[in-house]
Design a protein around this motif. Sequence first.
Motif, PDB file in Angstrom:
ATOM      1  N   LYS A  96       0.618  -1.628  -0.045  1.00  0.00           N
ATOM      2  CA  LYS A  96       0.319  -0.165   0.149  1.00  0.00           C
ATOM      3  C   LYS A  96       0.995   1.286   0.194  1.00  0.00           C
ATOM      4  O   LYS A  96       0.373   1.939  -0.891  1.00  0.00           O
ATOM      5  CB  LYS A  96      -1.093  -0.264   0.851  1.00  0.00           C
ATOM      6  N   ILE A  97       1.734   0.977   0.498  1.00  0.00           N
ATOM      7  CA  ILE A  97       2.555   2.334   0.853  1.00  0.00           C
ATOM      8  C   ILE A  97       3.759   2.725  -0.213  1.00  0.00           C
ATOM      9  O   ILE A  97       3.987   3.832  -1.043  1.00  0.00           O
ATOM     10  CB  ILE A  97       3.763   2.231   2.353  1.00  0.00           C
ATOM     11  N   LEU A  98       4.340   1.491  -1.226  1.00  0.00           N
ATOM     12  CA  LEU A  98       4.823   1.310  -2.331  1.00  0.00           C
ATOM     13  C   LEU A  98       3.577   1.940  -3.714  1.00  0.00           C
ATOM     14  O   LEU A  98       4.336   2.581  -3.783  1.00  0.00           O
ATOM     15  CB  LEU A  98       5.411  -0.213  -2.722  1.00  0.00           C
ATOM     16  N   LEU A  99       2.902   1.494  -3.198  1.00  0.00           N
ATOM     17  CA  LEU A  99       1.519   2.085  -4.267  1.00  0.00           C
ATOM     18  C   LEU A  99       1.393   4.147  -4.293  1.00  0.00           C
ATOM     19  O   LEU A  99       0.162   4.354  -5.199  1.00  0.00           O
ATOM     20  CB  LEU A  99       0.704   0.977  -3.958  1.00  0.00           C
ATOM     21  N   LEU A 100       1.387   4.435  -3.394  1.00  0.00           N
ATOM     22  CA  LEU A 100       0.975   5.843  -2.807  1.00  0.00           C
ATOM     23  C   LEU A 100       1.769   6.250  -4.017  1.00  0.00           C
ATOM     24  O   LEU A 100       3.020   5.940  -4.004  1.00  0.00           O
ATOM     25  CB  LEU A 100       1.596   6.227  -1.599  1.00  0.00           C
ATOM     26  N   PRO A 101       0.518   7.443  -4.725  1.00  0.00           N
ATOM     27  CA  PRO A 101       1.420   7.547  -6.064  1.00  0.00           C
ATOM     28  C   PRO A 101       2.746   9.053  -5.100  1.00  0.00           C
ATOM     29  O   PRO A 101       3.088   9.522  -3.835  1.00  0.00           O
ATOM     30  CB  PRO A 101       0.282   9.794  -5.908  1.00  0.00           C
ATOM     31  N   ARG A 293      -2.982  19.118   3.508  1.00  0.00           N
ATOM     32  CA  ARG A 293      -3.002  18.772   4.729  1.00  0.00           C
ATOM     33  C   ARG A 293      -1.993  17.109   5.243  1.00  0.00           C
ATOM     34  O   ARG A 293      -1.685  17.368   6.069  1.00  0.00           O
ATOM     35  CB  ARG A 293      -4.360  18.834   4.828  1.00  0.00           C
ATOM     36  N   SER A 294      -1.841  16.616   4.164  1.00  0.00           N
ATOM     37  CA  SER A 294      -1.378  15.169   4.528  1.00  0.00           C
ATOM     38  C   SER A 294      -0.263  15.311   4.486  1.00  0.00           C
ATOM     39  O   SER A 294       0.717  13.811   4.751  1.00  0.00           O
ATOM     40  CB  SER A 294      -1.966  14.756   3.050  1.00  0.00           C
ATOM     41  N   GLN A 295       0.727  16.142   4.599  1.00  0.00           N
ATOM     42  CA  GLN A 295       1.833  16.219   4.730  1.00  0.00           C
ATOM     43  C   GLN A 295       2.108  16.604   5.040  1.00  0.00           C
ATOM     44  O   GLN A 295       2.187  17.472   6.387  1.00  0.00           O
ATOM     45  CB  GLN A 295       2.457  17.153   3.011  1.00  0.00           C
ATOM     46  N   ILE A 296       4.357  16.242   6.464  1.00  0.00           N
ATOM     47  CA  ILE A 296       4.764  16.408   7.161  1.00  0.00           C
ATOM     48  C   ILE A 296       5.703  17.841   7.316  1.00  0.00           C
ATOM     49  O   ILE A 296       6.820  17.637   6.350  1.00  0.00           O
ATOM     50  CB  ILE A 296       5.230  15.423   7.305  1.00  0.00           C
ATOM     51  N   GLY A 297       4.618  19.270   7.162  1.00  0.00           N
ATOM     52  CA  GLY A 297       5.472  20.072   6.890  1.00  0.00           C
ATOM     53  C   GLY A 297       6.266  20.328   5.643  1.00  0.00           C
ATOM     54  O   GLY A 297       7.703  20.602   5.830  1.00  0.00           O
ATOM     55  N   ARG A 349      -0.621   9.208   7.593  1.00  0.00           N
ATOM     56  CA  ARG A 349      -1.565  10.328   7.351  1.00  0.00           C
ATOM     57  C   ARG A 349      -1.872  10.053   5.423  1.00  0.00           C
ATOM     58  O   ARG A 349      -3.495  10.387   5.489  1.00  0.00           O
ATOM     59  CB  ARG A 349      -0.982  11.405   6.946  1.00  0.00           C
ATOM     60  N   LYS A 350      -1.142  10.009   4.541  1.00  0.00           N
ATOM     61  CA  LYS A 350      -1.861   9.473   3.199  1.00  0.00           C
ATOM     62  C   LYS A 350      -2.544   8.314   2.891  1.00  0.00           C
ATOM     63  O   LYS A 350      -3.436   8.074   2.262  1.00  0.00           O
ATOM     64  CB  LYS A 350      -0.382   9.533   2.180  1.00  0.00           C
ATOM     65  N   LEU A 351      -2.189   6.999   3.537  1.00  0.00           N
ATOM     66  CA  LEU A 351      -2.647   5.741   3.583  1.00  0.00           C
ATOM     67  C   LEU A 351      -4.297   5.511   4.307  1.00  0.00           C
ATOM     68  O   LEU A 351      -4.825   5.044   4.080  1.00  0.00           O
ATOM     69  CB  LEU A 351      -2.068   4.794   4.374  1.00  0.00           C
ATOM     70  N   CYS A 352      -4.187   6.572   5.221  1.00  0.00           N
ATOM     71  CA  CYS A 352      -5.308   7.008   6.446  1.00  0.00           C
ATOM     72  C   CYS A 352      -6.947   7.707   5.170  1.00  0.00           C
ATOM     73  O   CYS A 352      -7.252   7.460   5.083  1.00  0.00           O
ATOM     74  CB  CYS A 352      -5.587   8.146   7.570  1.00  0.00           C
ATOM     75  N   ILE A 353      -5.477   8.898   4.744  1.00  0.00           N
ATOM     76  CA  ILE A 353      -7.096   9.667   3.414  1.00  0.00           C
ATOM     77  C   ILE A 353      -7.406   8.473   2.200  1.00  0.00           C
ATOM     78  O   ILE A 353      -8.096   8.786   1.952  1.00  0.00           O
ATOM     79  CB  ILE A 353      -5.805  10.767   3.010  1.00  0.00           C
ATOM     80  N   ASN A 355      -7.142   5.422   2.745  1.00  0.00           N
ATOM     81  CA  ASN A 355      -8.716   4.704   2.957  1.00  0.00           C
ATOM     82  C   ASN A 355     -10.042   5.399   3.103  1.00  0.00           C
ATOM     83  O   ASN A 355     -11.103   4.989   3.347  1.00  0.00           O
ATOM     84  CB  ASN A 355      -8.193   4.295   4.237  1.00  0.00           C
ATOM     85  N   GLN A 356     -10.049   5.917   3.684  1.00  0.00           N
ATOM     86  CA  GLN A 356     -10.927   7.295   3.997  1.00  0.00           C
ATOM     87  C   GLN A 356     -12.036   7.372   2.401  1.00  0.00           C
ATOM     88  O   GLN A 356     -12.989   6.918   2.322  1.00  0.00           O
ATOM     89  CB  GLN A 356     -10.810   8.832   4.680  1.00  0.00           C
ATOM     90  N   GLY A 357     -11.140   7.529   1.557  1.00  0.00           N
ATOM     91  CA  GLY A 357     -11.580   7.545  -0.150  1.00  0.00           C
ATOM     92  C   GLY A 357     -12.452   6.510  -0.676  1.00  0.00           C
ATOM     93  O   GLY A 357     -12.795   6.810  -1.160  1.00  0.00           O
ATOM     94  N   ALA A 358     -11.276   5.449  -0.113  1.00  0.00           N
ATOM     95  CA  ALA A 358     -12.062   4.128  -0.987  1.00  0.00           C
ATOM     96  C   ALA A 358     -13.528   3.415  -0.257  1.00  0.00           C
ATOM     97  O   ALA A 358     -13.243   4.290   0.273  1.00  0.00           O
ATOM     98  CB  ALA A 358     -11.180   2.985  -0.110  1.00  0.00           C
TER      99      ALA A 358
END
Length: 358
Positions: A96-101, A293-297, A349-353, A355-358
């Motif tokens: 899942k992490i490897l497939l993140l944009p 917002r999903s990014q860490i600074g 955080r990106k995974l959480c977003i 999953n919420q959109g899935a």
Amino acid sequence: MFDKLEDLVSRFEEIMKELNEPDVANNQDRFRRLMKEQSNLTPIVEAYKEYKKCRQDMEDSLAMLEEENEEEMREMLKEELADAKKGVLELEQKLKILLLPRDPNDDKNVIVEIRAGAGGDEAALFAAEVYRMYVHYAEGRRWKVENVESEEIGIGGMKSVTFMITGAGAYSVMKYESGVHRVQRVPETESGGRIHTSTITVAVMPEAEEVDVQIDEKDIRIDVMRASGNGGQCVNTTDSAVRLTHYPTGIVVYSQTEKSQLQNKAKAFALLRAKLYDIECQKAHDAEAEARRSQIGTGDRSEKIRTYNFPQGRVTDHRINLTLYKLDKIINGDIQEIIDACIAADQARKLCILNQGA
């Protein structure tokens, strides 16, 4: 997810066939493009193959359990089944992490700009320490560091310093350093022993190629002048320093670290391209509020990201609530633990977003 993984495996196999064609090396652009795509896909394909092996091990253990009657053998099969299940869950998360944009800039080199903020000379001294921290970190990763411009003060501090880090994936790591860094300590010049708080700002910009940013010659003024300060025997004897002024944005960049005017000009243009590209990236960040917002600074330069407390020997990263009591090691370049924690939090955080959109 698994349909996408199967497609990626098919694409990986196609790339391998293309790379084995006898004439592929004759077209260097195509060859580089294929090699880069292969490099990006390799960790995904390898993880997926390992995942499928774990799934098969799990199914085999289940089938054997149904047929086995001997208790000792059943216990061993149960252990194998538990290990296989654990492996499947871990690899699912990894995939899942490897497939993140991916951030399209992650593979780029970076230009880092450090500026002293509040705190006068103490801020300038801290700016110099943070600069050395990054140099030591880069050297530990075998990356190349080149100075572009610096403004030093007499007591060993730096009002500002700009430098380039060249290395594979430099931006993917260094982008988490953008923001305000705060130091709390008793300055050497403070006779009363009071703790002072000073700040510096760090801007990390991906190096921009000419194809990324088009600069019109009529928008630029180029001034050449004699270098000043430390710079070797050519200082104040040749017009080697270069200053560029970009009329549309008002950006002014300056380079004097090389003896050659052509080299300083190249560095100045690289810095200007990076600054203009960074402006475009910031606009894109602002337009994509949810992704921001999903990014860490990695976007807001005014964000206070970290505090270095010398009396207590601790460093706190405020974005991820991480505190480490090894300030001496960190200030000497041992920042990998902080960066790894930022990357993990960003991915979570990106995974959480996702999953919420899935």
